[in-house]
Design a protein around this motif. Structure first.
Motif, mmCIF file in Angstrom:
data_model
loop_
_atom_site.group_PDB
_atom_site.id
_atom_site.type_symbol
_atom_site.label_atom_id
_atom_site.label_comp_id
_atom_site.label_asym_id
_atom_site.label_seq_id
_atom_site.Cartn_x
_atom_site.Cartn_y
_atom_site.Cartn_z
ATOM 1 N N GLU A 214 0.809 -1.216 0.000
ATOM 2 C CA GLU A 214 0.000 0.000 0.000
ATOM 3 C C GLU A 214 0.843 1.268 0.000
ATOM 4 O O GLU A 214 0.327 2.360 -0.292
ATOM 5 N N ASP A 215 2.154 1.145 0.315
ATOM 6 C CA ASP A 215 3.036 2.308 0.291
ATOM 7 C C ASP A 215 3.764 2.456 -1.039
ATOM 8 O O ASP A 215 4.489 3.445 -1.236
ATOM 9 N N VAL A 216 3.585 1.490 -1.943
ATOM 10 C CA VAL A 216 4.248 1.594 -3.242
ATOM 11 C C VAL A 216 3.785 2.822 -4.012
ATOM 12 O O VAL A 216 4.618 3.546 -4.584
ATOM 13 N N PRO A 217 2.461 3.139 -4.082
ATOM 14 C CA PRO A 217 2.056 4.362 -4.789
ATOM 15 C C PRO A 217 2.734 5.612 -4.232
ATOM 16 O O PRO A 217 3.125 6.510 -5.008
ATOM 17 N N ALA A 218 2.876 5.704 -2.912
ATOM 18 C CA ALA A 218 3.544 6.865 -2.324
ATOM 19 C C ALA A 218 5.007 6.917 -2.738
ATOM 20 O O ALA A 218 5.567 8.010 -2.959
ATOM 21 N N PHE A 219 5.641 5.753 -2.871
ATOM 22 C CA PHE A 219 7.038 5.698 -3.318
ATOM 23 C C PHE A 219 7.155 6.191 -4.758
ATOM 24 O O PHE A 219 8.053 6.981 -5.095
ATOM 25 N N VAL A 220 6.225 5.758 -5.605
ATOM 26 C CA VAL A 220 6.240 6.198 -7.005
ATOM 27 C C VAL A 220 5.966 7.697 -7.087
ATOM 28 O O VAL A 220 6.607 8.423 -7.860
ATOM 29 N N THR A 221 5.022 8.182 -6.284
ATOM 30 C CA THR A 221 4.716 9.608 -6.277
ATOM 31 C C THR A 221 5.933 10.422 -5.859
ATOM 32 O O THR A 221 6.244 11.466 -6.452
ATOM 33 N N ALA A 222 6.647 9.945 -4.839
ATOM 34 C CA ALA A 222 7.857 10.641 -4.393
ATOM 35 C C ALA A 222 8.893 10.668 -5.507
ATOM 36 O O ALA A 222 9.591 11.675 -5.696
ATOM 37 N N PHE A 223 9.007 9.568 -6.245
ATOM 38 C CA PHE A 223 9.942 9.533 -7.367
ATOM 39 C C PHE A 223 9.540 10.532 -8.439
ATOM 40 O O PHE A 223 10.378 11.278 -8.982
ATOM 41 N N ASN A 224 8.237 10.579 -8.777
ATOM 42 C CA ASN A 224 7.772 11.525 -9.796
ATOM 43 C C ASN A 224 8.028 12.971 -9.367
ATOM 44 O O ASN A 224 8.421 13.811 -10.190
ATOM 45 N N ASP A 225 7.806 13.241 -8.086
ATOM 46 C CA ASP A 225 8.098 14.585 -7.575
ATOM 47 C C ASP A 225 9.587 14.897 -7.711
ATOM 48 O O ASP A 225 9.973 16.029 -8.042
ATOM 49 N N HIS A 226 10.400 13.877 -7.440
ATOM 50 C CA HIS A 226 11.858 14.044 -7.567
ATOM 51 C C HIS A 226 12.234 14.386 -9.012
ATOM 52 O O HIS A 226 13.059 15.278 -9.266
ATOM 53 N N VAL A 227 11.601 13.711 -9.969
ATOM 54 C CA VAL A 227 11.893 13.975 -11.378
ATOM 55 C C VAL A 227 11.439 15.380 -11.764
ATOM 56 O O VAL A 227 12.163 16.114 -12.460
ATOM 57 N N ARG A 228 10.248 15.758 -11.307
ATOM 58 C CA ARG A 228 9.761 17.101 -11.634
ATOM 59 C C ARG A 228 10.673 18.183 -11.041
ATOM 60 O O ARG A 228 10.908 19.219 -11.663
ATOM 61 N N ASP A 229 11.174 17.929 -9.835
ATOM 62 C CA ASP A 229 12.099 18.897 -9.232
ATOM 63 C C ASP A 229 13.372 19.023 -10.072
ATOM 64 O O ASP A 229 13.907 20.127 -10.254
ATOM 65 N N LEU A 230 13.841 17.881 -10.585
ATOM 66 C CA LEU A 230 15.027 17.924 -11.434
ATOM 67 C C LEU A 230 14.749 18.712 -12.710
ATOM 68 O O LEU A 230 15.571 19.512 -13.158
ATOM 69 N N GLU A 231 13.573 18.492 -13.292
ATOM 70 C CA GLU A 231 13.229 19.217 -14.518
ATOM 71 C C GLU A 231 13.142 20.713 -14.254
ATOM 72 O O GLU A 231 13.596 21.533 -15.059
ATOM 73 N N ALA A 232 12.565 21.056 -13.097
ATOM 74 C CA ALA A 232 12.457 22.478 -12.761
ATOM 75 C C ALA A 232 13.830 23.094 -12.568
ATOM 76 O O ALA A 232 14.095 24.230 -13.006
ATOM 77 N N ASP A 233 14.723 22.362 -11.953
ATOM 78 C CA ASP A 233 16.077 22.874 -11.755
ATOM 79 C C ASP A 233 16.786 23.059 -13.082
ATOM 80 O O ASP A 233 17.512 24.041 -13.301
ATOM 81 N N LEU A 234 16.600 22.092 -14.007
ATOM 82 C CA LEU A 234 17.253 22.201 -15.304
ATOM 83 C C LEU A 234 16.731 23.380 -16.106
ATOM 84 O O LEU A 234 17.464 24.009 -16.881
ATOM 85 N N GLU A 235 15.446 23.707 -15.896
ATOM 86 C CA GLU A 235 14.865 24.816 -16.643
ATOM 87 C C GLU A 235 15.493 26.154 -16.246
ATOM 88 O O GLU A 235 15.454 27.119 -17.002
ATOM 89 N N THR A 236 16.058 26.223 -15.047
ATOM 90 C CA THR A 236 16.646 27.489 -14.577
ATOM 91 C C THR A 236 18.105 27.630 -14.970
ATOM 92 O O THR A 236 18.725 28.643 -14.705
ATOM 93 N N VAL A 237 18.663 26.616 -15.590
ATOM 94 C CA VAL A 237 20.069 26.680 -15.952
ATOM 95 C C VAL A 237 20.231 27.565 -17.189
ATOM 96 O O VAL A 237 19.509 27.422 -18.188
ATOM 97 N N ASP A 238 21.162 28.488 -17.129
ATOM 98 C CA ASP A 238 21.420 29.398 -18.238
ATOM 99 C C ASP A 238 22.768 29.016 -18.863
ATOM 100 O O ASP A 238 23.784 29.002 -18.168
ATOM 101 N N PHE A 239 22.770 28.620 -20.114
ATOM 102 C CA PHE A 239 23.999 28.177 -20.765
ATOM 103 C C PHE A 239 24.134 28.861 -22.107
ATOM 104 O O PHE A 239 23.205 28.868 -22.909
#
Length: 242
Positions: A214-239
Motif C-alpha cells: 500500500e506504500d508503493v504508490p507513495a514511493f512512485v509519487t515521491a519519485f515523480n516529484d523528484h523527477v519534476r524537481d530535477l526538470e524544474a532545476d534544469l529549466e533554470t540553468v542558463d547556458f
C-alpha cells in the motif's frame, strides 16, 4: 644345582590366541547391538549404559560400529571388553564374560520396552492447506511492482548514469531502489536490515508484501516529484556557447 637360566619359560601365545579369538567374537556380537542401538536412538554416534545384577555395561558406538564396550563390576576395576586401543587382559576378559549374557538380556529388555510405544499414535493426519494461491497472488503483486520499478530504473539510467540508487522516506521508513542499466537490482524497504521487495534472490514473505504494497504508490509519487524537481532545476540553468 642350576642358576635358573636353564629353566623352561611358559609360552603365552596360546593364551593370547584364545583371548584374541574371544575378543573378536565379542566385538562382532557387540557390533550387532551397536547397530540396533543406533537404529533405535537415531544418529551416527552415541552411547548407552545397561545395568545388571553384577555391574553395568556401557556401549559407545559411532558410524554403526563399536567404539568401546566397558564393564564396571560392583567391585573391582572397570574392564574394556571391546576397545579401539588394546585387547583386555585374558583374566579380565574372562571376568567380564561371566556377566555378558546378563548385558545382552538387559539390552533385549530395553528394546522390548518400546514395543507398544506407537500403539496409540494416529496414522492419519489432517489435510495440509495449499499456499499455491497465496504465493501466486504475491508473485502477481511483485510483478506489478517490478514493472513500475523497471520503468523508474529506465528513467534513472537515462539521466543519472548506468547504475546507482534512488532513496526516499515513506512514513518514516527508508525505501531504496538500486538500478543497473534499465534493470532493477533491488527494492529494499527499511534500510540494510530491511525487506527486499525485489531482489535477485527469492521473493519476500507474503505478509511482508501485503504490509508494504500500500506504500508503493507513495514511493512512485515521491519519485515523480523528484523527477519534476530535477526538470524544474534544469529549466533554470542558463547556458551560452561562445
Amino acid at each position: 644345582m642350576t642358576d635358573g637360566l636353564e629353566a623352561d619359560v611358559e609360552g603365552a601365545d596360546e593364551i593370547a590366541r584364545q583371548r584374541d579369538e574371544l575378543a573378536a567374537r565379542v566385538r562382532t556380537h557387540a557390533g550387532r547391538i551397536a547397530r540396533e542401538l543406533a537404529v533405535l536412538q537415531g544418529g551416527d554416534y552415541g552411547q548407552k549404559t545397561f545395568t545388571t545384577d553384577a555391574g553395568s555395561w556401557t556401549l559407545k558406538y559411532e558410524a554403526g560400529d563399536v567404539q568401546y564396550l566397558r564393564y564396571e563390576p560392583q567391585s573391582g576395576s572397570e574392564i574394556y571388553a571391546v576397545s579401539s586401543k588394546q585387547p583386555p587382559e585374558p583374566d579380565a576378559l574372562e571376568r567380564a564374560m561371566t556377566d555378558y549374557d546378563a548385558f545382552v538380556a538387559a539390552f533385549n529388555e530395553y528394546v522390548r520396552s518400546f514395543a507398544d510405544l506407537f500403539a496409540d499414535v494416529p496414522d492419519e493426519f489432517p489435510e495440509v492447506e495449499s499456499t499455491a494461491e497465496l504465493a501466486a497472488k504475491r508473485d502477481r503483486t511483485l510483478e506489478r511492482i517490478r514493472e513500475v520499478c523497471t520503468a523508474m530504473a529506465g528513467q534513472l539510467h537515462r539521466y543519472d548514469g548506468d547504475y546507482g540508487t534512488y532513496a526516499t522516506t515513506i512514513d518514516g521508513t527508508r525505501w531504496e531502489l538500486k538500478w543497473d542499466g534499465d534493470a532493477v537490482s533491488y527494492l529494499r524497504v527499511g534500510g540494510e536490515d530491511g525487506i527486499y521487495l525485489l531482489s535477485q534472490y527469492g521473493p519476500p514473505p507474503a505478509p511482508e508484501v501485503r504490509r508494504l504494497v500500500e506504500d508503493v504508490p507513495a514511493f512512485v509519487t515521491a519519485f515523480n516529484d523528484h523527477v519534476r524537481d530535477l526538470e524544474a532545476d534544469l529549466e533554470t540553468v542558463d547556458f551560452e556557447a561562445n
